[in-house]
Design a protein around this motif. Sequence first.
Motif, short mmCIF file in Angstrom:
data_model
loop_
_atom_site.label_atom_id
_atom_site.label_comp_id
_atom_site.label_asym_id
_atom_site.label_seq_id
_atom_site.Cartn_x
_atom_site.Cartn_y
_atom_site.Cartn_z
N ARG A 33 0.97 -1.13 -0.05
CA ARG A 33 -0.09 0.13 0.16
C ARG A 33 0.74 1.19 -0.13
NH1 ARG A 33 -5.18 1.51 2.65
NH2 ARG A 33 -4.78 3.23 4.07
N GLU A 35 0.82 5.18 0.56
CA GLU A 35 0.19 6.42 0.99
C GLU A 35 0.56 7.91 1.15
OE1 GLU A 35 -0.74 5.73 5.30
OE2 GLU A 35 -1.80 4.03 4.99
N ASN A 37 0.19 11.43 2.86
CA ASN A 37 -0.57 12.03 4.02
C ASN A 37 -1.64 11.16 4.78
OD1 ASN A 37 1.06 14.15 3.59
ND2 ASN A 37 -0.29 15.14 2.16
N GLY A 38 -1.28 9.75 4.87
CA GLY A 38 -2.53 9.06 5.42
C GLY A 38 -3.53 8.45 4.46
N HIS A 39 -3.53 9.16 3.13
CA HIS A 39 -4.44 8.36 2.27
C HIS A 39 -3.90 7.39 1.26
CE1 HIS A 39 -7.30 11.53 3.72
NE2 HIS A 39 -6.33 12.33 3.50
N ASP A 40 -4.62 6.52 1.15
CA ASP A 40 -4.11 5.47 0.12
C ASP A 40 -4.21 6.04 -1.39
OD1 ASP A 40 -3.76 3.17 -1.62
OD2 ASP A 40 -5.16 1.88 -0.46
N ILE A 41 -2.99 5.88 -1.89
CA ILE A 41 -2.86 6.43 -3.22
C ILE A 41 -2.25 5.39 -4.17
CG2 ILE A 41 -2.49 8.81 -2.64
CD1 ILE A 41 0.54 8.29 -3.34
N LYS A 44 -3.98 5.32 -7.75
CA LYS A 44 -4.33 6.47 -8.51
C LYS A 44 -3.49 6.59 -9.63
CE LYS A 44 -6.20 9.19 -5.12
NZ LYS A 44 -7.57 8.73 -5.21
#
Length: 119
Positions: A33, A35, A37-41, A44
């Motif tokens: 995974r 990330e 800033n704590g968001h899953d990218i 993308k």
Amino acid sequence: MPGEIFGVIGPNGSGKTTMFNSVLGQITPDQGRIELNGHDITHKSPQQLNQLGVGRTFQTLQVFGKMTVRDNLIVAAQEHQGTMFGRMFAPGDSGLGAKADALIDQFRIRHVATRRLAS
Ligand SMILES: Nc1ncnc2c1ncn2[C@@H]1O[C@H](COP(=O)(O)OP(=O)(O)OP(=O)(O)O)[C@@H](O)[C@H]1O
Ligand SMILES: [Mg+2]
């Protein structure tokens, strides 16, 4: 953390380029995974990542030789202003000139700002 700079080192074939291609959305990892800033990218696209501020520079620079330094900065900054279709119908300058000027001052390149790259 904001402002931190990291280097990636490792022997040939250890996966440095593969890691960058994964982070930049050019290939999709089988596992794991990524990330921002704590968001899953992890899944993308490069275009979506660009909108989030994730970019890549290659050793072969892609610039517009017939345009000035300032205009090249404006073109680059446009990428963060919505879709191409939206930009076509946006009013005049949209603050991009001021953004380019701020970068020109930040990097102290005012003396070459109006010079064409391939003059
Ligand atoms: N996590 C991984 N799992 C499986 N295969 C991998 C992994 N990372 C890289 N590889 C494979 O290893 C090979 C070499 O990886 P890569 O080109 O990323 O290495 P590199 O560190 O950039 O090497 P160089 O220093 O030569 O540029 C590629 O064929 C790649 O597909
Ligand atoms: Mg490599």
